[in-house]
Design an enzyme around this catalytic site. Sequence first.
Site, PDB file in Angstrom:
ATOM      1  CB  CYS A 105      -1.263  10.742  24.499  1.00 23.06           C
ATOM      2  SG  CYS A 105      -0.575   9.083  23.853  1.00 23.06           S
ATOM      3  CG  ASP A 160       2.104   8.209  26.098  1.00 23.19           C
ATOM      4  OD1 ASP A 160       2.497   9.421  26.324  1.00 23.19           O
ATOM      5  OD2 ASP A 160       1.075   7.832  26.780  1.00 23.19           O
ATOM      6  CB  CYS A 220       0.034   6.941  30.181  1.00 27.86           C
ATOM      7  SG  CYS A 220      -0.927   5.540  29.324  1.00 27.86           S
ATOM      8  CB  CYS A 224      -2.605   2.730  26.495  1.00 29.40           C
ATOM      9  SG  CYS A 224      -3.499   4.313  27.015  1.00 29.40           S
TER      10      CYS A 224
END
Length: 136
Positions: free
Chosen positions: A33, A35, A59, A103
């Site tokens: 992603c 991130d 995110c 995450c």
Amino acid sequence: MYSEKVMDHFQNPRNMGEIEDPSGVGTVGNAKCGDIMRMFLKIDENGVIREAKFKTFGCGAAVATSSMATELVKGKTVQEALQVTNRAVMEALDGLPPEKVHCSLLAEEAIHAALWDYAERNGIAIPACNEPGQCS
Ligand code: FES
């Protein structure tokens, strides 16, 4: 989709920012992603985490898990903080949707990376964490 706690920590993140002159810093990223999460820790002479801050470019779930992770490690010893897993972070947030579990993994890895950095700076061996990435 998201619990109230996730929304709260996303909208009002705790401990966001940097620590000047930290005891340990860990930066991790997720290749998929893109991130990135950076965790700063201030650890006292007794090995207790006095301050934890984060900067996350990612995110909403990454922001919420960073925020909760800093809350969970504050006041803990280095050894206790190593036990703070992504599962513990997720539980404290009343869960995350399956596609957002990675995450929370980022939060666990960022804590461990900062603890590893602290250990390396101080010539301390953390049991079960003898190489970067091994303790996560
Ligand atoms: Fe990658 Fe949340 S989507 S950290």
